[in-house]
Design an enzyme around this catalytic site. Structure first.
Site, PDB file in Angstrom:
ATOM      1  N   GLY A   1      24.845  45.595  87.935  1.00  0.00           N
ATOM      2  CA  GLY A   1      23.662  46.384  87.597  1.00  0.00           C
ATOM      3  C   GLY A   1      23.574  46.570  86.091  1.00  0.00           C
ATOM      4  O   GLY A   1      24.427  47.243  85.498  1.00  0.00           O
TER       5      GLY A   1
ATOM      6  N   ALA B   1      17.489  64.265  83.687  1.00  0.00           N
ATOM      7  CA  ALA B   1      17.717  65.712  83.682  1.00  0.00           C
ATOM      8  C   ALA B   1      16.522  66.465  83.094  1.00  0.00           C
ATOM      9  O   ALA B   1      16.070  67.467  83.664  1.00  0.00           O
ATOM     10  CB  ALA B   1      18.980  66.018  82.877  1.00  0.00           C
TER      11      ALA B   1
ATOM     12  N   HIS C   1      14.643  62.103  52.892  1.00  0.00           N
ATOM     13  CA  HIS C   1      15.303  60.854  52.487  1.00  0.00           C
ATOM     14  C   HIS C   1      16.717  61.151  52.036  1.00  0.00           C
ATOM     15  O   HIS C   1      16.922  62.121  51.322  1.00  0.00           O
ATOM     16  CB  HIS C   1      14.521  60.223  51.335  1.00  0.00           C
ATOM     17  CG  HIS C   1      15.201  59.027  50.753  1.00  0.00           C
ATOM     18  ND1 HIS C   1      15.209  57.802  51.376  1.00  0.00           N
ATOM     19  CD2 HIS C   1      15.929  58.881  49.599  1.00  0.00           C
ATOM     20  CE1 HIS C   1      15.897  56.936  50.636  1.00  0.00           C
ATOM     21  NE2 HIS C   1      16.344  57.573  49.556  1.00  0.00           N
TER      22      HIS C   1
HETATM   23  P1  NAI Z   1      18.883  51.567  87.286  1.00  0.00           P
HETATM   24  O1  NAI Z   1      17.835  51.548  88.308  1.00  0.00           O
HETATM   25  O2  NAI Z   1      18.578  51.987  85.896  1.00  0.00           O
HETATM   26  O3  NAI Z   1      19.561  50.104  87.179  1.00  0.00           O
HETATM   27  C1  NAI Z   1      20.126  49.459  88.282  1.00  0.00           C
HETATM   28  C2  NAI Z   1      20.075  47.967  88.021  1.00  0.00           C
HETATM   29  O4  NAI Z   1      20.836  47.309  89.023  1.00  0.00           O
HETATM   30  C3  NAI Z   1      18.662  47.392  88.103  1.00  0.00           C
HETATM   31  O5  NAI Z   1      18.388  46.700  86.919  1.00  0.00           O
HETATM   32  C4  NAI Z   1      18.724  46.450  89.303  1.00  0.00           C
HETATM   33  O6  NAI Z   1      17.948  45.301  89.149  1.00  0.00           O
HETATM   34  C5  NAI Z   1      20.207  46.097  89.356  1.00  0.00           C
HETATM   35  N1  NAI Z   1      20.688  45.694  90.687  1.00  0.00           N
HETATM   36  C6  NAI Z   1      20.407  46.256  91.878  1.00  0.00           C
HETATM   37  N2  NAI Z   1      21.082  45.621  92.863  1.00  0.00           N
HETATM   38  C7  NAI Z   1      21.803  44.632  92.276  1.00  0.00           C
HETATM   39  C8  NAI Z   1      22.717  43.633  92.749  1.00  0.00           C
HETATM   40  N3  NAI Z   1      23.029  43.550  94.038  1.00  0.00           N
HETATM   41  N4  NAI Z   1      23.275  42.768  91.853  1.00  0.00           N
HETATM   42  C9  NAI Z   1      22.977  42.869  90.529  1.00  0.00           C
HETATM   43  N5  NAI Z   1      22.123  43.802  90.031  1.00  0.00           N
HETATM   44  C10 NAI Z   1      21.558  44.681  90.885  1.00  0.00           C
HETATM   45  O7  NAI Z   1      20.052  52.451  87.920  1.00  0.00           O
HETATM   46  P2  NAI Z   1      21.342  53.096  87.262  1.00  0.00           P
HETATM   47  O8  NAI Z   1      21.725  52.409  86.002  1.00  0.00           O
HETATM   48  O9  NAI Z   1      22.334  53.138  88.362  1.00  0.00           O
HETATM   49  O10 NAI Z   1      20.857  54.566  86.891  1.00  0.00           O
HETATM   50  C11 NAI Z   1      20.386  55.447  87.934  1.00  0.00           C
HETATM   51  C12 NAI Z   1      19.492  56.531  87.386  1.00  0.00           C
HETATM   52  O11 NAI Z   1      20.215  57.421  86.560  1.00  0.00           O
HETATM   53  C13 NAI Z   1      18.345  55.970  86.592  1.00  0.00           C
HETATM   54  O12 NAI Z   1      17.157  56.470  87.123  1.00  0.00           O
HETATM   55  C14 NAI Z   1      18.576  56.480  85.212  1.00  0.00           C
HETATM   56  O13 NAI Z   1      17.373  56.843  84.588  1.00  0.00           O
HETATM   57  C15 NAI Z   1      19.492  57.684  85.388  1.00  0.00           C
HETATM   58  N6  NAI Z   1      20.404  57.780  84.261  1.00  0.00           N
HETATM   59  C16 NAI Z   1      19.922  58.027  83.009  1.00  0.00           C
HETATM   60  C17 NAI Z   1      20.751  58.039  81.938  1.00  0.00           C
HETATM   61  C18 NAI Z   1      20.176  58.286  80.580  1.00  0.00           C
HETATM   62  O14 NAI Z   1      19.050  58.697  80.484  1.00  0.00           O
HETATM   63  N7  NAI Z   1      20.884  58.031  79.501  1.00  0.00           N
HETATM   64  C19 NAI Z   1      22.184  57.818  82.047  1.00  0.00           C
HETATM   65  C20 NAI Z   1      22.574  57.542  83.381  1.00  0.00           C
HETATM   66  C21 NAI Z   1      21.703  57.536  84.428  1.00  0.00           C
END
Ligand code: NAI
Length: 452
Positions: free
Chosen positions: A176, A315, A439
């Site tokens: 992912g 969040a 700056h």
């Molecule tokens: P995500 O939805 O951002 O990414 C998951 C990725 O996994 C996608 O690109 C998808 O195409 C891929 N994927 C799915 N199944 C797969 C497979 N079998 N093989 C290979 N690739 C595959 O989900 P993620 O990174 O788990 O984050 C979850 C949530 O948590 C998101 O909605 C995110 O916004 C939130 N989050 C936000 C953060 C931040 O704002 N800094 C930090 C951590 C999480």
């Protein structure tokens, strides 16, 4: 009898409870685990604490070109974890203090909705039925585990379990290439580990602007992180001497990768387990609770906010939705603008974006253009020897109104606030270019972009 019972004490739930209490509502906050929810205990805060440590380690290792010499630089995963726990603990104490001050009754246990005015609270001691005028569901989400054979083998982690790991992992494969995958990849690579990212789609950071996704892929490759796009994992198998074999197809070619650990970072699923007593439910769609513009569910006076409603799982979005729901309960017309949620990714350099990308604006039929500054010309970036990055600002051609921004640079997560405000207030490129930026700062790049 409460005015409001909030189920789930993440940033959505506790902020809503505090807001309600400040408005004079008798409020109860139910939590089955620890105050702070995913964000504080298993998400935003602990991951940023880990990334801060790994970034310091990398900076110490690379200090020589700045004239800073350090010998035998090393790190201690146990201490990095202790520091992370200390940060989480300190912030949790702050939430407990606010709850006490605002007289929000915090009850530990599992909340289960019997009907629109009754919640069953189950604890180790037994159960109790609480009566309330309104209910707010803020139960969040949990990591999704894909139906890949071998997903539950030892050595296969979710973000929840990897976050507390103190064991050295020499080779990590991340399934992912989304936000969670990118941040963990950075942490382990900073510590000098061999990291591979396998992403099913043709680009990383699904949903982000293409330029950001491409730039992140380039950055990862430069840092030595191996990225496989358009690659589907078919199985994880046990290898020899505690290793794992990841089988995947990349552009129809079958490949096998040997690794020491796998992180599943393929998204999160809404969490509603045990939330409804038999005979009661609200409308859902593929597991997410459906809500209207007041964050009210299909059952009047039962509201839902945050990850459990699907959508943007962030969040600050959850907290804003909580504010929206409480304002709706009180008939307050002053509401947060839920249409504009900035996103931040804490890689190095950071990535942040808000509003429309140029491609999205064009897809919406808007005659738009963009202005861009490269960070290579920014003084602070040169001083810090920052990576190549950019600030792009998207605007409507005719009016000059700012519609969106995409940033990849140091402090992007702080800088995106100014641009979110500009979009929210309908500020034009001309107006924003009149603002004096101090700056030397990274934020000057905004002005540089506007002048371009
Ligand atoms: P995500 O939805 O951002 O990414 C998951 C990725 O996994 C996608 O690109 C998808 O195409 C891929 N994927 C799915 N199944 C797969 C497979 N079998 N093989 C290979 N690739 C595959 O989900 P993620 O990174 O788990 O984050 C979850 C949530 O948590 C998101 O909605 C995110 O916004 C939130 N989050 C936000 C953060 C931040 O704002 N800094 C930090 C951590 C999480």
């Amino acid at each position: 009898m409460y005015d409001l019972i909030v189920i789930g004490a993440g940033p959505g739930g506790y902020e809503a409870a505090f807001d309600a209490a400040e408005r004079g509502m008798k409020t109860c906050l139910i939590e089955k685990d620890a105050l702070g929810g995913t964000c504080l205990n298993r998400g935003c805060i602990p991951t940023k604490s880990l990334l801060h440590a790994s970034s310091l380690y990398r900076a110490a290792c690379e200090g020589e070109r700045f004239g800073v010499l350090a010998e035998n630089v090393s790190y201690d995963l146990q201490k990095i974890q202790e520091r992370k726990n200390e940060v989480v603990g300190r912030l949790r104490t702050g939430i407990e203090g606010r709850a006490k001050k605002l007289k929000v009754e915090v009850r530990y246990g599992t909340g289960s909705i019997r009907d629109a005015s009754h919640v069953v609270l189950r604890t180790a001691e037994g159960e109790e039925v609480l009566e309330t005028a309104r209910i707010l569901i803020a139960t969040g989400s949990v990591p999704a585990v894909p139906p890949i054979p071998g997903s539950t083998l030892p050595g296969v982690y979710t973000s929840d379990t990897l976050l507390s790991e103190t064991k050295e992992i020499g080779r990590l494969t991340v399934i992912g290439g989304g936000v969670i995958g990118a941040e963990f990849a950075c942490f382990y690579r900073d510590l000098g580990k061999e990291v591979t990212v396998i992403e099913a789609l043709p680009q990383m950071l699904n949903g982000a602007d293409r330029e950001l996704s491409l730039s992140l892929k380039q950055l990862f490759t430069k840092r030595g992180i191996s990225v496989h796009l358009s690659s589907l994992v078919s199985a994880i198998e046990e290898g020899s001497a505690g290793t794992l074999q990841v089988r995947f197809s990349e552009k129809e070619e079958e490949k096998t990768l040997e690794t020491d650990a796998v992180l599943l970072a393929v998204g999160r699923r809404c969490f509603t387990e045990g939330l409804f007593e038999e005979g009661f439910s609200v409308k859902t769609e593929r597991g997410r609770i459906l809500v209207d513009e007041n964050n009210e569910t299909s059952v009047p006076s039962v509201y839902a906010i945050g990850d459990v409603t699907g959508g943007i799982m962030l969040a600050h979005a959850a907290a804003a939705e909580g504010q929206n729901a409480v304002a709706a309960m009180c008939g307050d017309p002053v509401r947060p603008d839920l249409s504009l949620v900035p996103s931040c990714i804490y890689t190095e350099p950071e990535i942040a974006f808000v509003g429309l990308s140029l491609a999205a604006a064009k897809e919406c039929g808007i005659d738009a253009d963009s202005k861009k500054a490269l960070m290579g010309a920014n003084g602070r970036t040169v001083i810090a020897e920052g990576e190549r990055g950019f600030v792009r600002i998207v605007f409507e051609k005719e009016s000059g109104r700012i519609l969106g921004a995409q940033l990849m640079c140091e402090r992007a997560s702080d800088m995106v606030g100014e641009l979110t405000e500009a979009i929210r207030l309908g500020v034009t490129v001309r107006e924003l270019s009149r603002v004096i930026h101090p700056h030397p700062t990274f934020a000057e790049a905004i002005q540089e972009a506007l002048k371009s």
